[in-house]
Design an enzyme around this catalytic site. Structure first.
Site, mmCIF file in Angstrom:
data_model
loop_
_atom_site.group_PDB
_atom_site.id
_atom_site.type_symbol
_atom_site.label_atom_id
_atom_site.label_comp_id
_atom_site.label_asym_id
_atom_site.label_seq_id
_atom_site.Cartn_x
_atom_site.Cartn_y
_atom_site.Cartn_z
ATOM 1 N N SER A 120 -33.436 28.321 -35.718
ATOM 2 C CA SER A 120 -32.877 27.116 -35.102
ATOM 3 C C SER A 120 -31.418 26.882 -35.482
ATOM 4 O O SER A 120 -30.752 26.055 -34.873
ATOM 5 C CB SER A 120 -33.697 25.883 -35.490
ATOM 6 O OG SER A 120 -33.476 25.528 -36.835
ATOM 7 N N LYS A 157 -30.891 21.573 -41.253
ATOM 8 C CA LYS A 157 -30.396 21.097 -39.953
ATOM 9 C C LYS A 157 -29.051 20.392 -40.162
ATOM 10 O O LYS A 157 -28.671 20.055 -41.289
ATOM 11 C CB LYS A 157 -31.370 20.082 -39.329
ATOM 12 C CG LYS A 157 -32.738 20.640 -38.946
ATOM 13 C CD LYS A 157 -32.664 21.515 -37.718
ATOM 14 C CE LYS A 157 -34.065 21.963 -37.295
ATOM 15 N NZ LYS A 157 -34.703 22.841 -38.291
#
Length: 202
Positions: A120, A157
């Site tokens: 991701s 993230k």
């Protein structure tokens, strides 16, 4: 790795002192004589250990092929704290290992390393199997790449703050942001300060 034994430290100190005084390393035969070792195999065992610790470099084809490594060459040894998801969150597990990282990646404060699982964060150059160097801190700025615990599971993230809402954004357009719905179950563990693709396990 465990600390050097007293004898291992004595061998290293002897080599360092010989290089400092003579300008070149002692031969394996000289090390054996200095410590009363009966075989060169014993000397080699000590040299292998010192090389694994990052204290020496060896050239087996040279009679005096030993060189000391400076602190900057040795790098910093940081704890490998587990695996962190660059996809959906997974649990961070303590692993008894250390990773050697370039000292330029490490500034002030406490640091640790996590192995990345998932893709991701590929837009930020963080791919599956990479190791991220993390500066431990409980706060972060908008836009920084963080390691966070969400419902007791770790993820890496970009941190986004929108008014009173916290979002964790992937760097992959095929994936959706994670919206933090319960701030009580969210905690920042640190900020990513470096990525290692090829690492040396100490």
């Amino acid at each position: 790795m465990s600390p050097l034994t007293p004898k291992q430290k004595q061998v290293f100190d002897y080599i360092a002192r010989h290089i400092g005084e003579q300008g070149f390393a002692p031969s394996q035969q000289e090390i054996a004589r200095a410590f009363g070792f009966r075989s060169l195999g014993t000397v080699r065992n000590y040299l292998v250990r010192l090389e694994r610790e990052g204290l020496l470099e060896r050239n087996w084809n040279a009679r005096r092929g030993l060189q000391l490594r400076t602190a900057s060459e040795r790098g910093m040894k940081l704890p490998l704290a587990g695996t962190v998801a660059a996809g959906k969150p997974i649990e961070a597990i303590e692993i008894p290992d250390v990773i050697e990282v370039p000292p330029t990646m490490v500034g002030s404060g406490e640091h640790f390393v996590l192995r990345v699982a998932g893709d991701s964060m590929i837009g930020d150059g963080i791919i599956d199997g990479d190791y991220v160097v993390v500066r431990k801190q409980a706060t972060a700025e908008h836009g920084q790449t963080v390691v966070a615990l969400l419902d007791n599971e770790a993820t890496v993230k970009r941190l986004h703050r929108r008014n009173d809402r916290i979002e964790l954004h992937p760097a992959n357009p095929s994936m959706q942001p994670i919206v933090v719905t319960d701030p009580d179950n969210f905690r920042i563990e640190g900020v990513v300060v470096g990525v290692i693709r090829h690492y040396r396990s100490a």
